[in-house]
Design a protein around this motif. Structure first.
Motif, short mmCIF file in Angstrom:
data_model
loop_
_atom_site.label_atom_id
_atom_site.label_comp_id
_atom_site.label_asym_id
_atom_site.label_seq_id
_atom_site.Cartn_x
_atom_site.Cartn_y
_atom_site.Cartn_z
N ARG A 281 0.85 -1.19 0.00
CA ARG A 281 0.00 0.00 0.00
C ARG A 281 0.89 1.24 0.00
O ARG A 281 1.58 1.49 0.98
N ILE A 282 0.83 1.98 -1.12
CA ILE A 282 1.64 3.18 -1.28
C ILE A 282 0.67 4.37 -1.24
O ILE A 282 -0.16 4.53 -2.13
N THR A 283 0.79 5.20 -0.23
CA THR A 283 -0.14 6.32 -0.10
C THR A 283 0.11 7.37 -1.17
O THR A 283 -0.83 7.99 -1.68
N GLY A 284 1.37 7.60 -1.54
CA GLY A 284 1.70 8.60 -2.54
C GLY A 284 1.93 7.99 -3.90
O GLY A 284 1.15 7.15 -4.37
N GLN A 285 3.03 8.39 -4.56
CA GLN A 285 3.34 7.92 -5.90
C GLN A 285 4.21 6.66 -5.87
O GLN A 285 5.00 6.46 -4.95
N PHE A 286 4.06 5.88 -6.93
CA PHE A 286 4.98 4.77 -7.20
C PHE A 286 5.67 5.13 -8.50
O PHE A 286 5.08 5.09 -9.58
N ASP A 287 6.97 5.50 -8.39
CA ASP A 287 7.67 6.08 -9.53
C ASP A 287 8.87 5.22 -9.91
O ASP A 287 9.82 5.07 -9.14
N CYS A 288 8.79 4.66 -11.13
CA CYS A 288 9.91 3.86 -11.66
C CYS A 288 10.49 4.50 -12.91
O CYS A 288 11.07 3.81 -13.76
N THR A 289 10.34 5.82 -13.05
CA THR A 289 10.87 6.51 -14.21
C THR A 289 12.37 6.22 -14.38
O THR A 289 13.15 6.32 -13.42
N LYS A 290 12.76 5.80 -15.57
CA LYS A 290 14.15 5.48 -15.91
C LYS A 290 14.70 4.32 -15.07
O LYS A 290 15.91 4.17 -14.94
N GLY A 291 13.82 3.50 -14.53
CA GLY A 291 14.25 2.31 -13.80
C GLY A 291 14.50 1.15 -14.74
O GLY A 291 13.95 1.08 -15.84
N ARG A 292 15.34 0.20 -14.29
CA ARG A 292 15.67 -0.98 -15.12
C ARG A 292 15.46 -2.21 -14.27
O ARG A 292 16.11 -2.40 -13.23
N LEU A 293 14.51 -3.08 -14.71
CA LEU A 293 14.19 -4.30 -13.98
C LEU A 293 14.45 -5.48 -14.91
O LEU A 293 13.90 -5.53 -16.02
N GLU A 294 15.23 -6.46 -14.43
CA GLU A 294 15.60 -7.60 -15.27
C GLU A 294 15.32 -8.91 -14.53
O GLU A 294 15.85 -9.14 -13.45
N ASN A 295 14.50 -9.71 -15.16
CA ASN A 295 14.30 -11.09 -14.70
C ASN A 295 13.80 -11.89 -15.90
O ASN A 295 12.63 -12.27 -15.97
N PRO A 296 14.66 -12.13 -16.88
CA PRO A 296 14.24 -12.76 -18.14
C PRO A 296 13.54 -14.10 -17.91
O PRO A 296 14.02 -14.94 -17.16
N GLY A 297 12.39 -14.25 -18.57
CA GLY A 297 11.63 -15.49 -18.45
C GLY A 297 10.80 -15.59 -17.19
O GLY A 297 10.03 -16.54 -17.02
N GLY A 298 10.90 -14.61 -16.29
CA GLY A 298 10.14 -14.63 -15.04
C GLY A 298 9.37 -13.34 -14.87
O GLY A 298 9.07 -12.64 -15.84
N VAL A 299 9.08 -13.01 -13.61
CA VAL A 299 8.36 -11.78 -13.29
C VAL A 299 9.39 -10.74 -12.85
O VAL A 299 10.10 -10.94 -11.86
N ALA A 300 9.46 -9.65 -13.57
CA ALA A 300 10.40 -8.59 -13.21
C ALA A 300 9.84 -7.70 -12.11
O ALA A 300 10.57 -7.29 -11.20
N LEU A 301 8.55 -7.40 -12.18
CA LEU A 301 7.90 -6.54 -11.18
C LEU A 301 6.54 -7.13 -10.86
O LEU A 301 5.67 -7.21 -11.73
N ASP A 302 6.38 -7.57 -9.62
CA ASP A 302 5.14 -8.21 -9.21
C ASP A 302 4.38 -7.29 -8.26
O ASP A 302 4.74 -7.13 -7.10
#
Length: 523
Positions: free
Chosen positions: A88-109
């Motif tokens: 639970r995030i009361t404000g913003q959830f900011d991934c601007t210019k973020g890099r998430l890597e998990n090839p073949g799986g879930v990068a962001l759940d």
């Protein structure tokens, strides 16, 4: 850095950062730090979490609660799964210019994530692996402008059941290499896909967009496109944005308004490309005495497996066009709908033959009705375009006028009056012709008699109208008739007359019923 923050910058953290179930009103601010082990923020309650520029092998933050923002931005780099399930995030959830890597799986759940403001996955955000927002609740907007989502062969962005209180932006450089899933998503604002690129399709069954869907100016689309049971406030689209969709599912697709430059002909092409179920024959094959499939299968088996026709997309589009004043376009759509529905009904009757008399009778009846349906569609547009019958009336009238003018010109008409036919002048004309069969016909000889001068003058246009329209009010049909024994033109005119009369009766009666809505039109 605010006094409420606990901050570190540029550190290399070799140990395990364990904040599981920690409760604090302070912010956790770690700038440009490097983690050798994934931090654990499960069940933590913090003021805010700021990890810009951090590099880490993953992040566990299930059921995390923040009073302010969660920032994974500006060079944040995770080489494993980032989990925010139930957070639970009361404000913003900011991934601007973020890099998430998990090839073949879930990068962001973010399954079940709740955000009190906006979510930013934009401006250079890059995920390799699935980004999951199943069942998430976002009070503000979901902004994926210039975001890249890669999960070839799987789901790139999974928003099944997502609810967004404002707009969703999948535009201006958005690029999904993998399926985008918006099944049962609910967007209170706009869903804007302009200049977005979808390489592996879009699943939007049951999608609800309260404002507008901008499905126009796409940078590219390929793969399946499923809008079954989707409901939009307004559809803004263009022809090119639909072109790469294969297959295209539109069953139950509803929209209240249209804002598009597509013509009715382009709309018909669009609807003709939608996926349909196939008709399955009651007998899928016939075997010979040796148990082999016969090559000379009967037509109802060879012709089976044709397309069904779901009429709802045609009805929906016609309804919106009619409400927006495009009545002729709506009628054209409904005509095409009825043509396809009747064609599918014929193929179903043929494919349903299973050797019983009931199925055979139904097939014979469908065969008999096929030309009737064809004529009803050609003349009246299945009741949706009854004005078309005027062209048929004019065409038949002109044909009959030219025909009977020619019959009169070669003197192969005859008076229809018993008094004239038994008069001395007519008998004399007939006897004169019989004495000289190669000479003038009886009509030519009779025209010069005194009785002919006072008889009803033949007018081919009025005669054709009197024959075609079932009123017999002009007196021409009662006064004249083509003679079937005086030559070919007379015989042709004689046998054409009942056909023209039947056509006149049918067109007049069915046309009046179609205008009144008693036949054909049900919309």
């Amino acid at each position: 850095m605010p006094d409420r923050s606990v901050g570190v910058q540029g550190a290399v953290i070799t140990g395990f950062l364990d904040l599981e179930a920690v409760k604090s009103s302070r912010d956790l601010s770690l700038f440009d730090c490097r983690f050798l082990q994934e931090p654990d923020l499960d069940d933590a309650e913090l003021g805010g979490v700021y990890l810009p520029g951090c590099a880490l092998p993953g992040l566990r933050a299930d059921r995390l609660k923040t009073e302010r923002n969660l920032h994974l931005r500006n060079g944040f780099h995770a080489t494993g799964e980032v989990t925010l399930r139930g957070a639970r995030i009361t404000g913003q959830f900011d991934c601007t210019k973020g890099r998430l890597e998990n090839p073949g799986g879930v990068a962001l759940d973010c399954n079940g994530l709740q955000v009190g403001s906006d979510v930013f996955l934009r401006d250079g955000f890059h995920a390799t692996g699935e980004v999951n927002f199943i069942g998430a609740r976002i009070t503000g907007q979901l902004d994926c402008i210039k975001g890249r989502f890669e999960n070839p062969g799987g789901m790139a962005l999974n928003c099944d059941g997502l609810k967004v209180g404002a707009d969703v932006f999948l535009r201006d450089g958005f690029h999904a290499e993998g399926l985008v899933n918006l099944t049962r998503a609910h967007v209170q604002g706009h869903l804007d896909c302009q200049e977005g690129r979808f390489d592996s399709g879009l699943a939007a069954e049951g999608l609800r967009v309260e404002a507008a869907l901008f499905w126009c100016g796409l940078a590219g689309f390929s793969g399946p496109l499923d809008f079954d049971d989707a409901h939009l406030g307004r559809l803004c689209d263009d022809r090119e944005s639909w072109r790469g969709a294969k297959p295209l599912y539109l069953s139950g697709f509803r929209y209240e308004r249209l804002d598009s430059g597509m013509s009715v002909a382009e709309r018909l092409t669009w609807l003709s490309r939608k996926a349909e179920r196939r008709i399955t024959p009651a007998i899928d094959k016939i075997l010979d005495h040796d148990g082999n499939t016969r090559l000379d299968q009967p037509p109802f088996i060879r012709g089976a497996n044709r397309k069904q026709c779901d009429p709802q997309p045609y009805t929906q589009l016609a309804k919106v066009l009619r409400e927006q004043g495009v009545t002729q376009g709506a009628a054209r759509l409904l005509e095409e709908r009825d043509k396809r529905v009747r064609r599918a009904s014929y193929h179903r009757a043929m494919a349903a033959q299973d050797g019983t008399w009931r199925a055979g009778w139904a097939a014979q009846l469908a065969t008999l009705m096929r030309p009737v349906n064809g004529l009803f569609g050609a003349v009246f547009g299945f009741g949706h375009r009854p004005g078309r019958a005027i062209y048929w009336v004019l065409g038949l009238w002109i044909f009959a006028t030219l025909l009977y003018a020619q019959v009169w010109a070669v003197d192969q008409m005859a008076p229809e009056s018993a008094i004239v036919l038994t008069s001395a002048d007519w008998i004399t004309a007939v006897e004169g012709y019989e004495d000289n069969p190669t000479g003038p016909l009886p009509l030519a000889l009779w025209k010069g008699s005194p009785a002919a001068q006072d008889y009803e003058t033949f007018q081919p246009m009025l005669y054709a109208l009197d024959v075609f329209i079932p009123l017999d009010a002009l007196g021409q049909e009662a006064a004249w008739a083509p003679s079937p024994v005086r030559g070919n033109w007379g015989a042709f005119g004689f046998w054409a007359k009942p056909a023209l009369q039947v056509a006149g009766w049918i067109i007049t009666a069915v046309g009046a019923a179609a205008v009144a809505g008693l036949v054909g039109r049900k919309d």
